[in-house]
Design an enzyme around this catalytic site. Structure first.
Site, PDB file in Angstrom:
ATOM      1  N   LYS A  66       4.201  15.033 -23.293  1.00  0.00           N
ATOM      2  CA  LYS A  66       3.625  14.080 -24.279  1.00  0.00           C
ATOM      3  C   LYS A  66       4.095  14.444 -25.567  1.00  0.00           C
ATOM      4  CE  LYS A  66      -0.158  12.928 -21.279  1.00  0.00           C
ATOM      5  NZ  LYS A  66      -1.987  12.865 -21.294  1.00  0.00           N
ATOM      6  N   GLY A 128     -13.744  20.730 -26.430  1.00  0.00           N
ATOM      7  CA  GLY A 128     -12.145  21.068 -26.407  1.00  0.00           C
ATOM      8  C   GLY A 128     -11.502  20.500 -27.714  1.00  0.00           C
ATOM      9  N   ALA A 132      -5.749  16.615 -25.302  1.00  0.00           N
ATOM     10  CA  ALA A 132      -6.415  15.545 -24.635  1.00  0.00           C
ATOM     11  C   ALA A 132      -7.551  15.181 -25.557  1.00  0.00           C
ATOM     12  CB  ALA A 132      -7.025  16.188 -23.349  1.00  0.00           C
ATOM     13  N   ARG A 153     -13.764  26.696 -28.357  1.00  0.00           N
ATOM     14  CA  ARG A 153     -13.700  28.101 -28.299  1.00  0.00           C
ATOM     15  C   ARG A 153     -13.179  28.677 -29.672  1.00  0.00           C
ATOM     16  NH1 ARG A 153     -14.493  30.947 -24.091  1.00  0.00           N
ATOM     17  NH2 ARG A 153     -13.773  29.377 -22.838  1.00  0.00           N
ATOM     18  N   THR A 154     -11.943  28.261 -30.328  1.00  0.00           N
ATOM     19  CA  THR A 154     -11.491  28.642 -31.435  1.00  0.00           C
ATOM     20  C   THR A 154     -12.205  27.514 -32.706  1.00  0.00           C
ATOM     21  OG1 THR A 154      -9.335  29.374 -30.540  1.00  0.00           O
ATOM     22  CG2 THR A 154      -9.494  28.936 -32.995  1.00  0.00           C
ATOM     23  N   LYS A 157      -9.848  25.441 -34.997  1.00  0.00           N
ATOM     24  CA  LYS A 157      -9.146  24.318 -34.359  1.00  0.00           C
ATOM     25  C   LYS A 157     -10.030  23.136 -34.468  1.00  0.00           C
ATOM     26  CE  LYS A 157      -6.006  23.555 -30.628  1.00  0.00           C
ATOM     27  NZ  LYS A 157      -5.094  24.009 -29.528  1.00  0.00           N
ATOM     28  N   TYR A 217     -11.003  15.289 -12.667  1.00  0.00           N
ATOM     29  CA  TYR A 217     -11.552  14.488 -11.212  1.00  0.00           C
ATOM     30  C   TYR A 217     -10.785  15.270 -10.259  1.00  0.00           C
ATOM     31  CZ  TYR A 217      -7.054  12.298 -10.553  1.00  0.00           C
ATOM     32  OH  TYR A 217      -5.725  11.872 -10.754  1.00  0.00           O
TER      33      TYR A 217
END
Length: 274
Positions: A66, A128, A132, A153-154, A157, A217
């Site tokens: 991408k 996240g 995405a 988590r970070t 970011k 999914y």
């Protein structure tokens, strides 16, 4: 003359895109051929050049290309510029290539239309801070939620990603452990479900009115959605509808017709159960 379209990725054998777009072509009476192309990791530009040289009209792009597609394109839609990654390439009449990202539109359409879940004025948690999530943030914020919190988590970011979108609405970033309060909609944009893992967010953010949405999914309920249901969520939705709806938006960009999606989603779910 039959128009050529394809999806490019590596790996690509699992892709549902040929099945989806072939069904769309039948539904809308469009003369096209859609295939899946396995591209060497170091051969993206050459593969796209060859495809368009052979008369190809448009491409879908999946992992890991991408960002390669972003660099390849000549022009970008507003949402592609925001996402800084693209999943759709369109050959224009003058020979230039326009890039777009239909993931966010597809997800929002699945949530608000297919699932009849409102985003407007709701408190939304997105898990996240990778590509995405970046790809869906603009369409989510365009629905005018009360607030969007990005947890990752970070922490830095998540905060940096939120800062890129503050002009579109109330959006902030934090760590998983720092998630506070209850949410109307929780979207899992991490790949944790693929590994059978869970983002470590507090169960207190879930209520009996919360809707969970996993971009992933599979044949079974995803780990994230099962966790949400176990903690009292009102509804759990997987990413199959997003897959079909983002494809429908790409099809519209290529053919100027938006196909009906429900029959295609039903067929994919039946195949998954078989």
């Amino acid at each position: 003359m039959t128009d050529l379209y394809a999806v490019m990725g590596n790996p690509i054998g699992h892709s549902k895109s040929p099945q989806i777009h072939t069904a769309f072509a039948k539904i809308t009476d469009q003369d096209l051929l859609y295939s899946a192309i396995l591209v060497p990791l170091d051969g993206f530009d050459a593969a796209v050049d060859d495809f368009f040289r052979r008369g190809g009209k448009g491409l879908n792009i999946t992992v890991p290309f991408k960002e390669n597609a972003w660099r390849y394109a000549d022009a970008f839609s507003a949402r592609a510029k925001r996402a800084q990654a693209v999943n759709t390439l369109i050959q224009q009449d003058d020979g230039t290539v326009l890039a777009d990202n239909t993931d966010g539109v597809g997800m929002v359409r699945d949530i608000t239309v297919n699932q009849n879940v409102a985003i407007e004025s709701k408190r939304v948690l997105i898990l996240g801070a990778g590509g995405a999530v970046r790809g869906v943030l603009q369409p989510v914020l365009e629905q005018s939620p009360a607030e969007v919190v990005i947890a990752n988590r970070t922490v830095s970011k998540a905060e940096a990603l939120a800062a890129d979108f503050t002009d579109l609405g109330c959006v902030s970033g934090c760590g998983f452990a720092d998630v506070k309060g209850e949410f109307d909609l929780i979207i899992n944009g991490t790949s944790a479900s693929l590994a059978g893992e869970l983002p470590p967010i507090p169960a207190a953010c879930m209520t009996d009115k919360t809707v969970s949405y996993d971009m992933m999914y599979g044949a079974e309920t995803t780990v994230f959605n099962q966790w949400a249901l176990d903690n009292g969520a009102a509804k759990a939705i997987d990413g199959l509808g997003m897959l079909v709806e983002q494809a429908a938006e790409a099809f519209r960009l290529w053919r100027d017709v938006l196909p009906q999606t429900q029959a295609v989603m039903n067929a994919l779910r039946e195949d998954r159960r078989a």
